[in-house]
Scaffold this active site. Structure first.
Site, short mmCIF file in Angstrom:
data_model
loop_
_atom_site.label_atom_id
_atom_site.label_comp_id
_atom_site.label_asym_id
_atom_site.label_seq_id
_atom_site.Cartn_x
_atom_site.Cartn_y
_atom_site.Cartn_z
N ASN A 8 0.85 -1.22 0.03
CA ASN A 8 0.02 -0.11 -0.05
C ASN A 8 0.90 1.17 0.08
OD1 ASN A 8 -1.80 2.04 0.64
ND2 ASN A 8 -2.33 1.36 2.65
N LYS A 10 0.20 4.30 -0.04
CA LYS A 10 -0.66 5.38 0.70
C LYS A 10 -0.53 6.72 -0.35
CE LYS A 10 -0.08 2.99 5.01
NZ LYS A 10 0.18 3.01 6.47
N HIS A 95 -9.47 0.45 5.44
CA HIS A 95 -8.09 0.79 6.01
C HIS A 95 -8.01 1.60 7.42
CE1 HIS A 95 -3.90 2.10 6.71
NE2 HIS A 95 -3.46 0.81 6.23
N GLU A 97 -6.46 3.99 8.33
CA GLU A 97 -6.37 5.45 8.01
C GLU A 97 -7.65 6.13 7.73
OE1 GLU A 97 -2.66 5.14 6.02
OE2 GLU A 97 -1.71 4.61 8.01
N GLU A 166 -5.04 -5.90 10.83
CA GLU A 166 -3.96 -4.73 11.05
C GLU A 166 -4.46 -4.35 12.47
OE1 GLU A 166 -1.97 -3.21 7.55
OE2 GLU A 166 -3.80 -2.27 7.43
N GLY A 172 2.76 1.54 11.32
CA GLY A 172 3.81 2.65 11.39
C GLY A 172 4.75 2.78 12.48
N SER A 211 3.97 -2.71 10.58
CA SER A 211 5.31 -2.84 10.90
C SER A 211 6.11 -4.09 10.49
CB SER A 211 5.95 -2.56 12.44
OG SER A 211 5.24 -1.25 12.72
P1 PGA Z 1 3.39 -0.21 7.76
O1 PGA Z 1 1.88 0.29 7.54
O2 PGA Z 1 3.79 -1.41 7.27
O3 PGA Z 1 4.25 1.05 7.52
O4 PGA Z 1 3.39 -0.17 9.38
C1 PGA Z 1 0.97 -0.89 7.42
C2 PGA Z 1 -0.32 -0.32 6.90
O5 PGA Z 1 -0.64 0.79 7.24
O6 PGA Z 1 -0.96 -1.19 6.27
#
Ligand code: PGA
Length: 251
Positions: A8, A10, A95, A97, A166, A172, A211
């Site tokens: 992803n 983003k 997601h 976010e 997740e 993150g 992560s």
């Molecule tokens: P990250 O993000 O791998 O940077 O922790 C995961 C995600 O938001 O799907």
């Protein structure tokens, strides 16, 4: 082991030129890892051109979000139908976010139904914001999200979807959740979906996200009871996508 990596991007990278470079690094790494399925989810602005320029079959395309409605007054949004027309085969739904911006469980459910109707593969994100030491409330959060997401899905269609677990507290950050905890969660996700939709749901594909990188991916793949990963940062970095895919290929 056959597995799936979804990258992803983003709201990255900052230019079309950099997007092509990142795609190229991903494509090359995918070609060296023949047992892995690799899907990139670029900003939808880049999707059509990336897809049109790509002649291979090793990399699939996803969008990061799309609305269920086929059109209408939704400034700034894109529809599932538009994404499909631009070349998407998968769509990330719910997601963390997006949920943080106010996307509801109900909207997630509508998007899953709309995606399946268009033969897009929904990658349905679920996960609690936090875990407190003495309660197992996070299971309730995940169950509520799963029930809403799959409410309108016919039992026969359930395995067309992918669940991406997740935990928001691991996105993150520097450390992923432990493979043991993921294994427990995978059992819970399957049980919840089997209770809702019958035994067929046992074979739903489950991804982990939060992560994941080249140092922790193989152990999670071996012990976490997952089919693969949804990654953010590592997938947006042309220097890191190769090592991650190599680690997965060796697992
Ligand atoms: P990250 O993000 O791998 O940077 O922790 C995961 C995600 O938001 O799907």
């Amino acid at each position: 082991m056959r597995s799936l990596l979804v990258a992803n991007w983003k709201m990255n990278p900052t230019s079309w030129r950099a997007a092509k470079k990142l795609f190229d690094a991903t494509r090359k790494a995918a070609e060296k890892a023949p047992h892995l399925s690799v899907v990139v989810a670029p900003p939808s602005l880049y999707l059509r051109e990336l897809k049109a320029a790509y002649r291979g079959r090793r990399v699939g395309f996803a969008v990061q979000h799309a609305r269920a409605e086929s059109g209408g007054a939704h400034t700034g949004d894109v529809s599932m139908e538009q994404c499909k027309d631009a070349g998407a085969q998968y769509v990330i739904i719910g997601h963390a976010e997006r949920r943080a911006l106010g996307e509801s469980d109900e909207e997630v459910g509508q998007q899953v139904v709309a995606a399946l109707a268009l033969k897009l593969v929904p990658i349905v994100c679920v996960g609690e914001k936090e875990r407190s030491a003495n309660t197992a409330e996070y299971y309730d959060v995940v169950r509520r999200q799963l029930r809403a997401a799959f409410l309108g899905v016919e039992p026969a269609q359930i395995t067309k979807a992918i669940v991406a677990y997740e935990p928001v507290w691991a996105i993150g950050k520097t450390e992923a959740m432990s493979p043991h905890a993921m294994h427990e969660m995978a059992i819970y996700i399957r049980k919840t979906l089997v209770d809702m939709k019958g035994q067929g749901a046992m074979s739903i594909r489950i991804l982990y996200g939060g992560s994941i990188d080249e140092t922790n991916a193989s152990l999670m793949l071996e012990q976490g009871d997952v089919y693969g990963f949804l990654v953010g940062r590592v997938g947006e970095d042309p220097a890191r996508i190769g090592p991650l895919l190599q680690a997965l290929a060796a697992a």
